[in-house]
Design a protein around this motif. Structure first.
Motif, PDB file in Angstrom:
ATOM      1  N   CYS A 167      -4.139  -1.593  -4.766  1.00  0.00           N
ATOM      2  CA  CYS A 167      -3.514  -2.559  -3.883  1.00  0.00           C
ATOM      3  C   CYS A 167      -4.940  -3.658  -3.776  1.00  0.00           C
ATOM      4  O   CYS A 167      -4.784  -4.076  -3.721  1.00  0.00           O
ATOM      5  CB  CYS A 167      -3.391  -1.542  -2.618  1.00  0.00           C
ATOM      6  SG  CYS A 167      -4.852  -1.272  -1.761  1.00  0.00           S
ATOM      7  N   CYS A 219      -4.859   5.154  -0.322  1.00  0.00           N
ATOM      8  CA  CYS A 219      -3.590   4.667  -0.627  1.00  0.00           C
ATOM      9  C   CYS A 219      -2.966   4.764  -1.801  1.00  0.00           C
ATOM     10  O   CYS A 219      -3.755   5.009  -2.865  1.00  0.00           O
ATOM     11  CB  CYS A 219      -4.639   3.336  -0.801  1.00  0.00           C
ATOM     12  SG  CYS A 219      -2.637   2.258  -0.924  1.00  0.00           S
ATOM     13  N   HIS A 224      -9.043  -0.427  -3.405  1.00  0.00           N
ATOM     14  CA  HIS A 224      -8.261   0.542  -3.208  1.00  0.00           C
ATOM     15  C   HIS A 224      -8.555   1.846  -3.079  1.00  0.00           C
ATOM     16  O   HIS A 224      -8.126   2.994  -2.759  1.00  0.00           O
ATOM     17  CB  HIS A 224      -7.482   0.527  -4.597  1.00  0.00           C
ATOM     18  CG  HIS A 224      -6.200   1.338  -5.004  1.00  0.00           C
ATOM     19  ND1 HIS A 224      -5.230   2.306  -4.024  1.00  0.00           N
ATOM     20  CD2 HIS A 224      -6.445   2.552  -5.850  1.00  0.00           C
ATOM     21  CE1 HIS A 224      -4.798   3.103  -4.184  1.00  0.00           C
ATOM     22  NE2 HIS A 224      -5.221   3.615  -5.159  1.00  0.00           N
ATOM     23  N   HIS A 244       1.010  -1.190   0.483  1.00  0.00           N
ATOM     24  CA  HIS A 244      -0.321   0.099  -0.671  1.00  0.00           C
ATOM     25  C   HIS A 244       1.371   1.811   0.067  1.00  0.00           C
ATOM     26  O   HIS A 244       1.840   0.882  -0.333  1.00  0.00           O
ATOM     27  CB  HIS A 244      -0.771   0.176   0.998  1.00  0.00           C
ATOM     28  CG  HIS A 244      -1.857  -1.542   1.146  1.00  0.00           C
ATOM     29  ND1 HIS A 244      -2.451  -1.438   0.913  1.00  0.00           N
ATOM     30  CD2 HIS A 244      -1.484  -2.244   2.169  1.00  0.00           C
ATOM     31  CE1 HIS A 244      -3.709  -2.618   0.947  1.00  0.00           C
ATOM     32  NE2 HIS A 244      -2.967  -2.697   1.829  1.00  0.00           N
ATOM     33  N   GLN A 256      -1.216   3.288  -3.689  1.00  0.00           N
ATOM     34  CA  GLN A 256      -0.328   1.821  -4.759  1.00  0.00           C
ATOM     35  C   GLN A 256      -1.790   1.117  -4.863  1.00  0.00           C
ATOM     36  O   GLN A 256      -2.800   0.834  -3.805  1.00  0.00           O
ATOM     37  CB  GLN A 256       0.533   1.335  -3.787  1.00  0.00           C
ATOM     38  CG  GLN A 256       1.824   1.778  -3.916  1.00  0.00           C
ATOM     39  CD  GLN A 256       2.708   1.345  -5.247  1.00  0.00           C
ATOM     40  OE1 GLN A 256       2.212   1.007  -6.508  1.00  0.00           O
ATOM     41  NE2 GLN A 256       3.678   1.948  -5.045  1.00  0.00           N
ATOM     42  N   MET A 288      -9.883   2.911   0.232  1.00  0.00           N
ATOM     43  CA  MET A 288      -9.091   3.679   1.598  1.00  0.00           C
ATOM     44  C   MET A 288      -8.517   4.742   2.169  1.00  0.00           C
ATOM     45  O   MET A 288      -7.133   5.149   2.383  1.00  0.00           O
ATOM     46  CB  MET A 288      -7.504   2.487   1.144  1.00  0.00           C
ATOM     47  CG  MET A 288      -7.724   0.867   1.220  1.00  0.00           C
ATOM     48  SD  MET A 288      -5.793   0.297   1.025  1.00  0.00           S
ATOM     49  CE  MET A 288      -4.960   0.284   2.572  1.00  0.00           C
TER      50      MET A 288
HETATM   51 CU    CU Z   1      -3.481   0.018   0.032  1.00  0.00          CU
END
Ligand code: CU
Length: 358
Positions: free
Chosen positions: A289, A285, A293, A238, A287, A296
């Motif tokens: 993920c 976040c 995602h 992350h 990235q 997040m």
């Molecule tokens: Cu993430």
């Protein structure tokens, strides 16, 4: 598609002219192309200006950095944009202007200019020096943000998981208790703290975990006090993205990373500054993920030291939520009947759960 069609038609007509041998038409075409070069240059530069004018207000560039360290990031960004912007404008003007000015003409012949050592050296060395300076400044800042935090820094552990953030404070003892990933239990131990013996995992109850404060999604930090994030991940990679503070750092499973910064404004001050009553410092976040995602979102509440102390005083160690029977508040005989019954129930539940696990 439209551009391609125009291009092909233009090309085809050019071939026709060449085949017919109409030199005059070719010259006229040449002039028209030269004119378009200038028109394209002017339209392009106006377009750059209009885009900047229309979109600048929607970027973070119009808001100053909310952290002391972020000011240095902004400085680097500004210097880079000034240098690359100047080079962009100069080279584009020269490119299109020269294409117009030096279009084919009977009056002159092209000068053969294959090589020049001085020019090669100049256009290699100047960018090399400029880039070296930028990289060195960047590295210095990087080592500062990721290096040793000041002694008075508040240390918070930040753990990314699919999909959310878990935060941990050290509690009264000033140390983070040990943890082990197999102890993770989303019901009451999202970080896998070693707060009970486990023969299966060869783990001993670590008393340092007993006062650790564990929070989900929202973390409290203090204005003008450095905060150090110790960043972990429970599953995939992350990234703690802090756009208002101009920082970001990957959360890598098994390899803790660190980042420290000093917030300049409380959340309340930012609400006033931005005129947005729903303003929040967000952890996004950064990235990709997994399929959650986008959700997040973590929130950083920046408060004064007094507000922080008052808030912290109200926090209960996560240990007491997992083992309510250990909570001194539950051991008072004066507790009213109804909640006491609830407590017994959950205590019994916790005990059963605990036995099952062991
Ligand atoms: Cu993430």
């Amino acid at each position: 598609m439209v551009f391609l069609i125009i291009f092909q038609i233009a090309k085809a007509s050019e071939y026709v002219i060449v085949l017919k041998g109409e030199k005059k038409a070719l010259k006229q075409n040449n002039k028209i192309n030269g004119f378009f070069m200038i028109a394209f240059l002017i339209a392009g530069l106006i377009g750059v200006y209009l885009c900047d004018d229309a979109l600048r207000g929607k970027t973070l560039l119009v808001h100053e950095s909310a952290s002391v360290q972020g000011e240095k990031v902004d400085q680097m960004l500004n210097v880079t944009l000034i240098i690359t912007g100047a080079v962009f404008v100069i080279t584009q003007i020269l490119l299109f202007w020269f294409a117009y000015k030096y279009q084919e003409s009977d009056k002159r012949k092209a000068y053969y200019f294959p090589h020049n050592n001085t020019m090669e050296i100049v256009w290699t060395v100047v960018p090399a020096i400029a880039l070296t300076i930028l990289v060195v400044i960047g590295l210095r800042n990087w080592f500062s943000f990721t290096g040793e935090a000041p002694k008075n820094a508040l240390e918070v552990e930040v753990t990314g998981k699919q999909f959310g953030w878990v935060f941990r404070y050290k509690g009264d003892d000033g140390t983070f208790g040990k943890k082990y990933y197999r102890m993770i239990d989303d019901a009451n131990n999202p970080l896998g703290l070693n707060w009970r013996d486990s023969t299966e995992y060869k783990i001993k109850d670590d008393p340092a975990t007993h006062d650790d404060i564990v929070l989900q999604q929202t973390v409290y930090v203090v204005k003008d006090r450095p905060v150090k994030f110790i960043i972990n991940s429970r599953d995939v990679v992350h990234d703690v993205g802090l756009s208002w503070f101009r920082l970001k750092m990957d959360a890598v499973p098994g390899t803790p990373t660190t980042l420290w910064f000093t917030p300049k404004f409380t959340t309340k001050e930012m609400i006033e500054k931005t005129g947005n009553e729903n303003f929040q410092y967000e952890i996004s976040c950064d990235q990709m993920c997994g399929n959650g995602h986008y959700s997040m979102k973590g929130v950083i509440q920046v408060v004064t030291q007094a507000e922080f102390d008052a808030w912290m005083a109200k926090q209960k160690p996560a240990y007491f939520a997992a083992f309510p029977e250990k909570d001194p508040a539950n051991q008072k005989p004066t507790t009213p009947v109804a909640p006491a019954a609830d407590t017994t129930k959950s205590t019994a539940k916790a005990e059963v759960a605990q036995k099952a696990k062991i």
